[in-house]
Scaffold this motif. Structure first.
Motif, mmCIF file in Angstrom:
data_model
loop_
_atom_site.group_PDB
_atom_site.id
_atom_site.type_symbol
_atom_site.label_atom_id
_atom_site.label_comp_id
_atom_site.label_asym_id
_atom_site.label_seq_id
_atom_site.Cartn_x
_atom_site.Cartn_y
_atom_site.Cartn_z
ATOM 1 N N ILE A 528 76.886 3.200 42.731
ATOM 2 C CA ILE A 528 76.772 2.407 43.951
ATOM 3 C C ILE A 528 76.678 0.930 43.589
ATOM 4 N N GLU A 529 77.383 0.092 44.322
ATOM 5 C CA GLU A 529 77.312 -1.351 44.122
ATOM 6 C C GLU A 529 76.248 -1.929 45.049
ATOM 7 N N LEU A 530 75.222 -2.523 44.457
ATOM 8 C CA LEU A 530 74.136 -3.106 45.237
ATOM 9 C C LEU A 530 74.316 -4.613 45.303
ATOM 10 N N VAL A 531 74.439 -5.135 46.500
ATOM 11 C CA VAL A 531 74.597 -6.571 46.712
ATOM 12 C C VAL A 531 73.232 -7.157 47.060
ATOM 13 N N ILE A 532 72.769 -8.099 46.240
ATOM 14 C CA ILE A 532 71.468 -8.726 46.463
ATOM 15 C C ILE A 532 71.622 -9.886 47.433
ATOM 16 N N ARG A 533 70.833 -9.865 48.489
ATOM 17 C CA ARG A 533 70.825 -10.973 49.456
ATOM 18 C C ARG A 533 69.426 -11.589 49.431
ATOM 19 N N SER A 534 69.256 -12.588 48.598
ATOM 20 C CA SER A 534 67.943 -13.226 48.461
ATOM 21 C C SER A 534 67.818 -14.399 49.424
ATOM 22 N N THR A 535 66.598 -14.616 49.869
ATOM 23 C CA THR A 535 66.339 -15.687 50.830
ATOM 24 C C THR A 535 64.872 -16.075 50.727
ATOM 25 N N ASP A 536 64.461 -17.057 51.523
ATOM 26 C CA ASP A 536 63.047 -17.422 51.532
ATOM 27 C C ASP A 536 62.272 -16.413 52.366
ATOM 28 N N TYR A 537 60.934 -16.455 52.237
ATOM 29 C CA TYR A 537 60.096 -15.420 52.836
ATOM 30 C C TYR A 537 60.185 -15.413 54.364
ATOM 31 N N ASN A 538 60.220 -16.578 54.988
ATOM 32 C CA ASN A 538 60.282 -16.636 56.450
ATOM 33 C C ASN A 538 61.569 -16.006 56.974
ATOM 34 N N ARG A 539 62.676 -16.327 56.323
ATOM 35 C CA ARG A 539 63.962 -15.754 56.736
ATOM 36 C C ARG A 539 63.976 -14.249 56.487
#
Length: 719
Positions: A528-539
């Motif tokens: 499985i290809e896992l795409v990481i979507r990182s963001t700040d905590y509020n978002r």
């Protein structure tokens, strides 16, 4: 003279941050990493706030310091609250009656308990308050209320507990539990609306006397008895009575602090709370130091004489039966960085320390079996270690509303089950947590009713029970489940390419990147290809609340030790999307049978019948696999040989009163570990002396050359 001066100081500990008198006193020296923002119990909720106020304030109940599972006991009460049940007409009924309308909790206070001495209670011979009103000129000279010379006390009454609930009801006080309590305490919602509206019409800092107002469900019977009525049946209310939100508040103190001169000096209940606890806050300088001092009028409490679980050392009863508190003072010093804190601990200047990632290898060694033990260096210093599994669960959540990873069909279950096997949290605990944790088998952590140890507690969809321990199923088993789910070798039949999933995360540093890479590799094991979507905590929070996240990591720590406090994270009506973003069921899990059993279980007393229902609920949620059950973290603390009665109890926030120190041993060890190394100073002094002699000799030689007479010609012709 120089060398004599240098050596004159060598007998002392030059790096000693305290005086010998302080170190030799019955004082605990510890630290805090972040200044507490709120010390007013109506609003304080974070752990660094509670570690201070829980030593000052006393709600009606507390947790027994030693007993496990966590056990409630009276604190300011003569006995545990009695509970009776009534219908809408006020007639007593059985707990199981169909017409049951509310529960009535009766609290009987111990007589003679006194508030800590404070100027707000001081009165003159005529009974008038000495410091109300307080001249602004006098207030302007204060750094603390204890700078005023006259202190007094008075007895704790049931009205003080009622007053605390009234303060909770004021919207202007921003209590984080008001909305929850309005669902239970009879009349609290209406009361809150009334007093909040009236308070809004008055100046912000003015004293708003709540005594004339009454809550329908909170009745002061007499000075030592209080009755609280709860909607329906809610036995968990007992746990709320052990929280600081229900600590008593004397109206005189609130009136005293509302004076303009004190408001201007930021001297208020939020900076100098007043209670009946074993210590009072004598110094509050949150950017440097906070100091607790023994309450001179503290009521009788004694160290427990029993309650040890099977794995507890007998030394925990060394002070059995002694009157509390065992310490005279506690000094908290601000240490923002872990390295200076750790170094001062090794020097003996702090009595205890946590173990950060920077110091782990120096402090702890991990055996082949995964057991934690002290390194030889720590053992030689007599340092001891305490660790325990926290009543907390961390998990990987699937958004059950998502078209791909959500849903309740057999194939959708098997997709999540396959991922649950592949995401190897035993490996995560080993790599990222230095073995400080245990893989979770469900949502309920150890120490909470409903958690079963051994073979009975294994999640058989993810683990097997082999040779007396659980063992994660093989990756081949996970791949077979994935194929049955319709994704052979991780391929999406709709595209012919690897199945692509999205992982929403908060990532800010290199450690986070390493965790994200690890997570990606777990899914790669399944193709499985896992795409990481990182963001700040509020978002990130916003996406979870709106149901826009697909897979994400989350956690929950116990508010109180009841399975309802964890299972409600999976209760359908608490779904984040269903509640418009306010729900605590972030996975949006909604299984009708689970919900039915939850409603049946939630208000039951602990019993075999309740346990059977819980196990049935766990089987449902394990099969649905709405979470990858991650881990329960392990706390780890080190402490010196002179520090006694240390035992982890996350729910007993008022534990400082049980601690003790041996000041003489501490003085001895500090002197031994911080003995100045003087030979460099001797060498430096000798070099300076040699250089000085050489310089003086050279200078004198040069001067002699300059003043030596020039040779002259004295010969002449004969006349």
């Amino acid at each position: 003279m120089l060398s004599v001066g240098l050596m004159a100081g060598c007998a002392d500990q030059w790096n000693q941050p305290y005086t010998d008198e302080a170190v030799g006193s019955n004082t605990l020296f510890t630290a805090f990493s972040a200044p507490p923002k709120h010390l007013d119990p109506v609003r304080a909720y974070s752990s660094n706030e509670w570690q201070i106020i829980s030593q000052i304030l006393e709600p009606p109940l507390q947790y027994h310091y030693l007993k496990r599972p966590f056990t409630l006991e009276p604190l300011t009460l003569t006995e545990m609250p009695s509970v009776r049940y009534f219908n809408a007409e006020g007639e007593a009924v059985a707990q199981t009656a169909e017409d049951l309308a509310y529960s009535q909790f009766t609290l009987n206070l111990k007589p003679g308990i006194q508030f800590q001495p404070h100027p707000a209670f001081a009165r003159d011979a005529d009974g008038a308050f000495i410091y109300f009103p307080l001249a602004e000129r006098q207030a302007a000279q204060l750094r603390s209320p204890f700078d005023l010379p006259e202190l007094a006390t008075r007895e704790l009454t049931a009205a003080d507990y009622a007053y605390a609930v009234k303060r909770m009801a004021l919207r202007q006080n921003h209590s984080p539990v008001l909305d929850t309590m309005m669902n239970y305490i009879v009349g609290l919602r209406e009361f809150s609306e009334q007093v909040s509206a009236e308070r809004a019409d008055q100046p912000r800092e003015a004293f708003f006397d709540l005594r004339p107002y009454q809550i329908d469900g909170v009745e002061v019977v007499n000075d030592h008895q209080l009755r609280i009525r709860i909607e329906g049946v809610y036995p968990q209310f007992m746990y709320w009575l052990a929280m600081n939100f229900f600590a008593p508040v004397p109206w005189e103190v609130e009136q005293f602090y509302a004076q303009p001169g004190l408001v201007a000096r930021n001297i208020n209940f939020n900076t100098f709370p007043v209670g009946t606890g074993p210590f009072y806050l004598a110094e509050n300088n949150p950017n440097l130091r906070m100091r607790l001092v023994r309450n001179p009028v503290f009521h009788e409490q004694f160290y427990p004489e029993s309650g040890l679980a099977y794995n507890m050392p007998d030394t925990l009863l060394r002070d059995a039966g002694k009157r509390l508190p065992l310490l005279d003072e506690v000094v908290y010093t601000l240490e923002k960085e872990s390295v200076p804190y750790w170094n001062k601990f090794l020097q003996g200047y702090y009595d205890a320390s946590g173990v950060s990632s920077d110091s782990f290898d120096q402090a702890v060694q991990v055996s082949v079996s995964g057991e934690l033990d002290l390194t030889g260096e720590m053992a030689e210093k007599g340092i001891q270690m305490r660790s325990g599994i926290e009543p907390t669960v961390f998990y990987l959540a699937f958004n059950m509303l998502d078209e791909l990873v959500g849903g309740y069909s057999e194939s959708q279950q098997k997709l999540r089950q396959a991922i649950s096997i592949a995401v190897n949290y035993e490996e995560f605990i080993s790599i990222f947590m230095n073995e400080r944790g245990m893989a979770a088998q469900g949502p309920i952590p150890p120490g909470i009713f409903g958690h079963l140890e051994g073979e009975e507690g294994v999640n058989l969809y993810v683990h097997d029970w082999v040779n007396g321990e659980y063992q994660r199923k093989s990756i081949d088993t996970a791949r077979a489940l994935l194929a049955q789910a319709g994704y052979p070798n991780g391929l999406n039949p709709a595209t012919g390419r690897p199945l692509q999933l999205h992982y929403d995360a908060v990532a800010t540093g290199p450690d986070d990147r390493a965790r994200m890479d690890w997570m990606r590799k777990q899914f790669e094991e399944l193709g499985i290809e896992l795409v990481i979507r990182s963001t700040d905590y509020n978002r990130f929070q916003d996406k979870v609340r709106k149901g826009d996240a697909q897979i994400f990591f989350w956690g929950w720590g116990a508010d109180y030790p009841d399975p309802e406090n964890f299972l409600f994270l999976l209760y359908g009506p608490n779904g984040s999307v269903a509640t418009g973003g306010s729900g605590i069921n972030s996975a949006n899990y909604a299984n009708p049978e689970f919900d039915r059993l939850f409603e049946q279980m939630r208000n039951m007393e602990n019993s075999p019948e309740r346990l059977a229902i819980i196990q049935e609920m766990l089987e449902i949620v394990r099969q649905d696999a709405a979470w990858v059950f991650g881990m329960h973290p392990r706390s780890l603390a080190l402490y010196h040989s002179w520090y006694h009665n240390v035992w982890p109890n996350r729910l007993a926030n008022n534990s400082v009163k049980y601690l003790s120190v041996d000041p003489e041993l501490r003085l001895q060890k500090q002197a031994e570990w911080n003995r100045p190394v003087v030979w460099p100073l001797w060498l430096t002094a000798l070099l300076i002396l040699v250089l000085s002699i050489w310089a003086v000799s050279a200078y004198r030689a040069r001067q002699q050359q300059r003043i030596q007479p020039q040779s002259s010609n004295t010969g002449g012709r004969n006349a």
